[in-house]
Design a protein around this motif. Structure first.
Motif, PDB file in Angstrom:
ATOM      1  N   VAL A  88       0.857  -1.180   0.000  1.00  0.00           N
ATOM      2  CA  VAL A  88       0.000   0.000   0.000  1.00  0.00           C
ATOM      3  C   VAL A  88       0.897   1.234   0.000  1.00  0.00           C
ATOM      4  O   VAL A  88       2.099   1.157   0.210  1.00  0.00           O
ATOM      5  N   GLY A  89       0.288   2.381  -0.246  1.00  0.00           N
ATOM      6  CA  GLY A  89       1.047   3.626  -0.259  1.00  0.00           C
ATOM      7  C   GLY A  89       0.693   4.462  -1.473  1.00  0.00           C
ATOM      8  O   GLY A  89      -0.232   4.161  -2.222  1.00  0.00           O
ATOM      9  N   ALA A  90       1.464   5.535  -1.647  1.00  0.00           N
ATOM     10  CA  ALA A  90       1.211   6.478  -2.735  1.00  0.00           C
ATOM     11  C   ALA A  90       1.780   5.983  -4.053  1.00  0.00           C
ATOM     12  O   ALA A  90       2.729   5.199  -4.092  1.00  0.00           O
ATOM     13  N   ASP A  91       1.198   6.478  -5.115  1.00  0.00           N
ATOM     14  CA  ASP A  91       1.756   6.300  -6.454  1.00  0.00           C
ATOM     15  C   ASP A  91       2.660   7.494  -6.727  1.00  0.00           C
ATOM     16  O   ASP A  91       2.192   8.582  -7.067  1.00  0.00           O
ATOM     17  N   LYS A  92       3.982   7.317  -6.561  1.00  0.00           N
ATOM     18  CA  LYS A  92       4.887   8.459  -6.678  1.00  0.00           C
ATOM     19  C   LYS A  92       5.032   8.937  -8.118  1.00  0.00           C
ATOM     20  O   LYS A  92       5.569  10.026  -8.355  1.00  0.00           O
ATOM     21  N   ALA A  93       4.531   8.175  -9.081  1.00  0.00           N
ATOM     22  CA  ALA A  93       4.599   8.613 -10.484  1.00  0.00           C
ATOM     23  C   ALA A  93       3.833   9.905 -10.700  1.00  0.00           C
ATOM     24  O   ALA A  93       4.120  10.661 -11.631  1.00  0.00           O
ATOM     25  N   ALA A  94       2.857  10.178  -9.830  1.00  0.00           N
ATOM     26  CA  ALA A  94       2.086  11.420  -9.963  1.00  0.00           C
ATOM     27  C   ALA A  94       2.931  12.648  -9.682  1.00  0.00           C
ATOM     28  O   ALA A  94       2.556  13.767 -10.055  1.00  0.00           O
ATOM     29  N   PHE A  95       4.088  12.441  -9.031  1.00  0.00           N
ATOM     30  CA  PHE A  95       4.928  13.567  -8.642  1.00  0.00           C
ATOM     31  C   PHE A  95       6.218  13.583  -9.455  1.00  0.00           C
ATOM     32  O   PHE A  95       7.317  13.737  -8.924  1.00  0.00           O
ATOM     33  N   ALA A  96       6.077  13.429 -10.748  1.00  0.00           N
ATOM     34  CA  ALA A  96       7.237  13.379 -11.640  1.00  0.00           C
ATOM     35  C   ALA A  96       8.080  14.639 -11.502  1.00  0.00           C
ATOM     36  O   ALA A  96       7.576  15.721 -11.214  1.00  0.00           O
ATOM     37  N   SER A  97       9.376  14.507 -11.732  1.00  0.00           N
ATOM     38  CA  SER A  97      10.314  15.623 -11.522  1.00  0.00           C
ATOM     39  C   SER A  97      10.077  16.781 -12.476  1.00  0.00           C
ATOM     40  O   SER A  97      10.635  17.864 -12.295  1.00  0.00           O
ATOM     41  N   THR A  98       9.250  16.573 -13.490  1.00  0.00           N
ATOM     42  CA  THR A  98       8.976  17.672 -14.412  1.00  0.00           C
ATOM     43  C   THR A  98       8.169  18.782 -13.766  1.00  0.00           C
ATOM     44  O   THR A  98       8.101  19.885 -14.295  1.00  0.00           O
ATOM     45  N   TRP A  99       7.526  18.501 -12.603  1.00  0.00           N
ATOM     46  CA  TRP A  99       6.798  19.576 -11.932  1.00  0.00           C
ATOM     47  C   TRP A  99       7.092  19.666 -10.435  1.00  0.00           C
ATOM     48  O   TRP A  99       6.897  20.722  -9.839  1.00  0.00           O
ATOM     49  N   SER A 100       7.587  18.604  -9.821  1.00  0.00           N
ATOM     50  CA  SER A 100       7.790  18.579  -8.377  1.00  0.00           C
ATOM     51  C   SER A 100       9.264  18.721  -8.014  1.00  0.00           C
ATOM     52  O   SER A 100      10.097  17.901  -8.413  1.00  0.00           O
ATOM     53  N   TRP A 101       9.592  19.728  -7.215  1.00  0.00           N
ATOM     54  CA  TRP A 101      10.960  19.901  -6.728  1.00  0.00           C
ATOM     55  C   TRP A 101      11.336  18.744  -5.798  1.00  0.00           C
ATOM     56  O   TRP A 101      12.473  18.266  -5.799  1.00  0.00           O
ATOM     57  N   THR A 102      10.372  18.264  -4.999  1.00  0.00           N
ATOM     58  CA  THR A 102      10.636  17.136  -4.107  1.00  0.00           C
ATOM     59  C   THR A 102      11.150  15.943  -4.894  1.00  0.00           C
ATOM     60  O   THR A 102      12.133  15.301  -4.512  1.00  0.00           O
ATOM     61  N   SER A 103      10.495  15.659  -6.003  1.00  0.00           N
ATOM     62  CA  SER A 103      10.909  14.544  -6.840  1.00  0.00           C
ATOM     63  C   SER A 103      12.228  14.831  -7.534  1.00  0.00           C
ATOM     64  O   SER A 103      13.134  13.994  -7.564  1.00  0.00           O
ATOM     65  N   ALA A 104      12.363  16.030  -8.089  1.00  0.00           N
ATOM     66  CA  ALA A 104      13.586  16.388  -8.805  1.00  0.00           C
ATOM     67  C   ALA A 104      14.811  16.336  -7.895  1.00  0.00           C
ATOM     68  O   ALA A 104      15.922  16.020  -8.343  1.00  0.00           O
TER      69      ALA A 104
END
Length: 411
Positions: free
Chosen positions: A387-403
């Motif tokens: 279980v947990g989040a789908d981190k693909a929604a936070f792709a580095s193209t928009w999220s600094w956290t991901s980048a």
């Protein structure tokens, strides 16, 4: 401020970037620098207004979009708040009856940040600020006409952080389908200015916001207070990520009745509770749902605190990287506080389903998940969570956290 670096940036912003007085809303809109496209916004927005792609808009004070008007923010716009605290704290308020239409895209997000940030349109990461710097401006406040459970059973009240003299700070009503607009692909950074007596502004404040409002793909980074806080209302949120909150990652109050679906909280060095869930303040009761979340801790943060008759459903959430509560004076646990909360848990108004956690060696589930919540939790090896989040929604193209790689270790 909570950090020396924050003081240094604050001083630099005052000396270099503070180009206008932040007290009052009675000045015209002028360019900050005639050689750039930066625009100073120093009056309330009292007509339909568009902020255009390619430009940076600087909040010169506490700016409200007044009732009956819509602020449209195009993809890629950067909004910067001037330095200020107390009554001079800069913030953007969407008053009751007003709307915001801020629809960034996965490749061109809308960014709210501080005047000290040298970020330019088209950039994702700040070129000069660390992601844990906080308190350098206020935040984004959206207020609506939906129901909230308020003390004394009043139907409206003033949102925290806004002086009572400013009626644009009122929220609450009876219209649960109220529409305050749309937020998509929005990143809010370095906020949470202190407004007095240890009271700071949240990154995103949602006061009695109705279900007609659309909020998706939201990021809050380095906020001195909570990442997102709901005060009643019925709005639902999809795809939210919080990194380095100075108080709580996600905070719910006053019988919020919406759903948060797909979320990540990454605790910072000053995060208190990753989840803080409070109960109703009046006789009106409602519960909300948090589902499909991943919560990454550290040596000081708590998984969650459920208080004052908290209600709602919390399901499919994965916790990891927390300290052993036995070694940290109770930090690193999920607890139910007070008799009211124990009662809502017992009667099913507060329920947990499909919680998973990767625990420190030798730590029992019952040490982390208190008050009987361990019955809904499972211990799993690192990376074996189902279980947990789908981190693909936070792709580095928009999220600094991901980048920045802050969620690279999430499954």
């Amino acid at each position: 401020m909570k950090k020396f670096n924050s003081l240094f940036i604050l001083f630099a912003a005052i000396v270099i970037g503070f180009t206008s007085c932040v007290d009052g809303n009675d000045k015209p809109v002028d360019p900050v620098d005639p050689e750039t496209d930066d625009v100073l916004v120093n009056t309330n927005i009292s007509s339909n207004t568009t902020w255009e792609t390619g430009k940076t808009y600087v909040l010169g004070g506490r700016i409200a979009v007044t009732a009956g008007n819509t602020l449209t923010i195009q993809p890629g716009v950067i909004v910067k708040g001037e330095v200020g605290s107390g009554s001079n704290a800069t913030a953007l308020i969407i008053a009751r009856g007003a709307k915001i239409d801020a629809q960034g895209t996965a490749t061109s997000p809308i960014i709210f940040t501080t005047i000290a940030d040298e970020i330019m349109p088209g950039e994702i990461a700040s070129p000069n600020l660390e992601a844990d710097l906080s308190g350098l401006w206020g935040g984004l406040i959206i207020l609506g006409k939906a129901k909230a459970s308020l003390a004394g059973d009043v139907t409206e009240t003033q949102i925290e952080g806004i002086p009572p003299s400013d009626t644009n700070g009122l929220y609450g009503g009876t219209d649960d389908a109220d529409n305050s607009g749309t937020l998509k692909y929005v990143s809010i950074r370095h906020g949470g200015a202190n407004i007095g007596e240890g009271n700071e502004i949240n990154g995103l404040t949602l006061g009695a916001v109705g279900s007609g409002t659309v909020i998706e793909n939201i990021e809050v980074i380095g906020n001195q207070d909570d990442g997102i806080e709901w005060f009643g209302g019925t709005v639902s949120v999809k795809n939210a990520i919080i990194w380095n909150a100075g108080d709580d990652g996600l905070d719910t109050d006053q019988a919020w009745a919406g759903t948060l679906d797909n979320f990540i909280v990454v605790a910072g060095g000053e995060t208190d509770h990753c989840l803080e869930i409070d109960g109703p303040e009046g006789s009106y009761n409602a519960g909300h749902t948090l589902k499909n979340g991943t919560v990454k801790g550290n040596a000081v943060a708590e998984l969650g605190d459920f208080r004052d008759g908290a209600r709602g459903t919390f399901e499919n959430i994965y916790f990891f990287n927390f300290a052993n509560p036995a070694d940290t004076e109770g930090r690193g646990d999920l607890s139910l506080s007070g008799d009211k909360t124990l009662a809502t848990f017992a009667d099913g108004s507060l329920k947990f389903m499909n919680l998973e956690a990767t625990l420190a060696d030798g730590v029992a589930l019952t040490t982390v998940f208190k008050n009987g919540t361990a019955a809904s939790a499972t211990s799993v090896a690192a990376g074996a969570n189902t279980v947990g989040a789908d981190k693909a929604a936070f792709a580095s193209t928009w999220s600094w956290t991901s980048a920045a790689g802050a969620i690279s270790d999430l499954k």
